[in-house]
Design a protein around this motif. Structure first.
Motif, PDB file in Angstrom:
ATOM      1  N   ALA A  20       1.882   1.769  -3.270  1.00  0.00           N
ATOM      2  CA  ALA A  20       0.876   2.161  -4.285  1.00  0.00           C
ATOM      3  C   ALA A  20       0.673   3.699  -3.981  1.00  0.00           C
ATOM      4  O   ALA A  20       0.089   4.542  -4.941  1.00  0.00           O
ATOM      5  CB  ALA A  20      -0.687   1.538  -4.024  1.00  0.00           C
ATOM      6  N   SER A  42       0.894  -1.095   0.023  1.00  0.00           N
ATOM      7  CA  SER A  42       0.087  -0.022   0.124  1.00  0.00           C
ATOM      8  C   SER A  42       0.953   1.135  -0.002  1.00  0.00           C
ATOM      9  O   SER A  42       0.299   2.305  -0.669  1.00  0.00           O
ATOM     10  CB  SER A  42      -1.203  -0.071   1.314  1.00  0.00           C
ATOM     11  OG  SER A  42      -0.121  -0.143   2.446  1.00  0.00           O
ATOM     12  N   SER A  61      -5.159   6.216  -5.593  1.00  0.00           N
ATOM     13  CA  SER A  61      -3.890   6.295  -5.779  1.00  0.00           C
ATOM     14  C   SER A  61      -3.896   6.225  -7.443  1.00  0.00           C
ATOM     15  O   SER A  61      -3.111   7.147  -8.196  1.00  0.00           O
ATOM     16  CB  SER A  61      -2.943   5.127  -5.320  1.00  0.00           C
ATOM     17  OG  SER A  61      -2.727   5.252  -4.109  1.00  0.00           O
ATOM     18  N   PHE A 105      -0.967  -1.606 -10.571  1.00  0.00           N
ATOM     19  CA  PHE A 105      -2.232  -1.376 -10.376  1.00  0.00           C
ATOM     20  C   PHE A 105      -3.083  -2.515 -11.017  1.00  0.00           C
ATOM     21  O   PHE A 105      -4.334  -3.109 -10.727  1.00  0.00           O
ATOM     22  CB  PHE A 105      -2.750   0.119 -10.576  1.00  0.00           C
ATOM     23  CG  PHE A 105      -2.322   0.865  -9.419  1.00  0.00           C
ATOM     24  CD1 PHE A 105      -2.883   0.993  -8.372  1.00  0.00           C
ATOM     25  CD2 PHE A 105      -1.338   1.744  -9.995  1.00  0.00           C
ATOM     26  CE1 PHE A 105      -2.517   1.955  -7.456  1.00  0.00           C
ATOM     27  CE2 PHE A 105      -1.032   2.599  -9.068  1.00  0.00           C
ATOM     28  CZ  PHE A 105      -1.466   2.961  -7.718  1.00  0.00           C
ATOM     29  N   ALA A 140      -6.151   2.077  -3.690  1.00  0.00           N
ATOM     30  CA  ALA A 140      -5.624   1.631  -4.981  1.00  0.00           C
ATOM     31  C   ALA A 140      -6.324   2.547  -5.917  1.00  0.00           C
ATOM     32  O   ALA A 140      -5.640   2.995  -6.874  1.00  0.00           O
ATOM     33  CB  ALA A 140      -6.000   0.088  -5.152  1.00  0.00           C
TER      34      ALA A 140
END
Length: 308
Positions: free
Chosen positions: A110, A107, A208, A251, A205
């Motif tokens: 990300a 994370s 970002s 991603f 996710a």
């Protein structure tokens, strides 16, 4: 971190159960791991040692290299061990620790990607204000913030998962401990855990991803309407292209595994896709940045010449 589990260890089923492939896969993934350590270690070394690379872009690139080294180290050593031994167990505490650091580093990476994209946006679209906006203090604060958010995001999942009751099978259909495979083994109600996984992870996710796309969108619009130099346009687009490759590699698999609806039939597919973002992407990042970045390649040459 108390739990009501009767399971003290888990059995990792690994990448494949075909025994003849185990030695081959061991060599392949060991090579990938060494390439990851060498590539990201080299970038980290030149970013720290070369004063010409002491800029915001390379400060964040150094953070990315640190993350990639640690990220693959969370899963690959255990995977390599399991290729060599038939007793592929991991203790409950080790499993939760692996889950925590996997989501912590994942994370954080990300969230680092849109920060790197924002840095490129300011450098290209606001060049006169770049040093003011992206000062050393601001860059440090942004880096520390995303590392802290990543830690607490992972802590949420690790604490909630550790409190589940595991009373049945202890066979994890994966090569490392992750939230989704563990939820499959849990007894009782896991709706809150699933909601947290989809909601919190999706927020990080998707947020970002769209912030990254927004930065690139403004960069492209600015370049086409404001830039009259073909060489400057090509250089800027080349830099953005390398960053966008990282975005796709990171991603794409994450969306497939954590955001799409769960399916039992997709467990094997998800296991293979997880290899992409946990093993392959960390080793490709240094290749993408060094092959498309003259400053990093020149810094590497200077380091090599000094040591010869």
């Amino acid at each position: 971190m108390l739990n009501q589990t009767s399971v003290t260890e888990f059995f990792l089923l690994g990448v494949t159960d075909i025994q003849v492939l185990q030695p081959i896969l061991f060599v392949v993934f060991l090579t990938i791991y060494f390439l990851n350590l060498a590539g990201n270690g080299a970038i980290l070394m030149v970013v720290i040692s070369d004063s010409r690379l002491h800029s915001p872009m390379y400060f964040f690139l150094g953070n990315l290299s640190r993350l990639d080294i640690c990220y693959s180290t969370v899963t690959l050593p255990k995977m390599l061990e399991n290729f060599l031994f038939t007793h592929k167990t991991i203790s409950f505490s080790e499993c939760i620790s692996q889950l925590h650091f996997f989501h912590f580093l994942g994370s954080t990476e990300a969230m680092l990607v849109p920060v790197m994209a924002f840095d490129r946006f300011v450098a290209i679209c606001k060049p006169l204000h770049y040093t003011l906006i992206m000062s050393h203090q601001v860059c440090t604060q942004m880096a520390v913030t995303i590392w802290i958010i990543g830690f607490f995001h992972a802590l949420l999942h690790s604490v909630m998962t550790s409190r589940l009751n595991f009373c049945g099978s202890n066979h994890i259909h994966h090569f490392f401990c992750d939230v989704k495979p563990l939820l499959e083994l849990a007894c009782g109600n896991t709706e809150l855990n699933e909601w947290l996984l989809h909601t919190v992870t999706e927020t990080i996710a998707m947020g970002s991803f769209f912030l990254t796309l927004l930065s690139y969108f403004y960069i492209i619009i600015y370049l086409f309407f404001k830039t009259h130099s073909c060489s400057m346009l090509h250089k800027a687009l080349s830099t953005c292209a390398s960053h966008f490759m990282v975005v796709v590699l990171l991603f794409g698999p994450v969306f497939f595994i954590y955001i799409r609806p769960a399916s039992v039939s997709s467990m094997d597919r998800e296991r293979y896709i997880a290899i992409m973002y946990s093993v392959v992407t960390p080793v490709l990042n240094p290749l993408i940045y060094t092959l498309r970045n003259k400053e990093v390649k020149e810094a590497l040459r200077r380091v090599i010449r000094r040591n010869l």
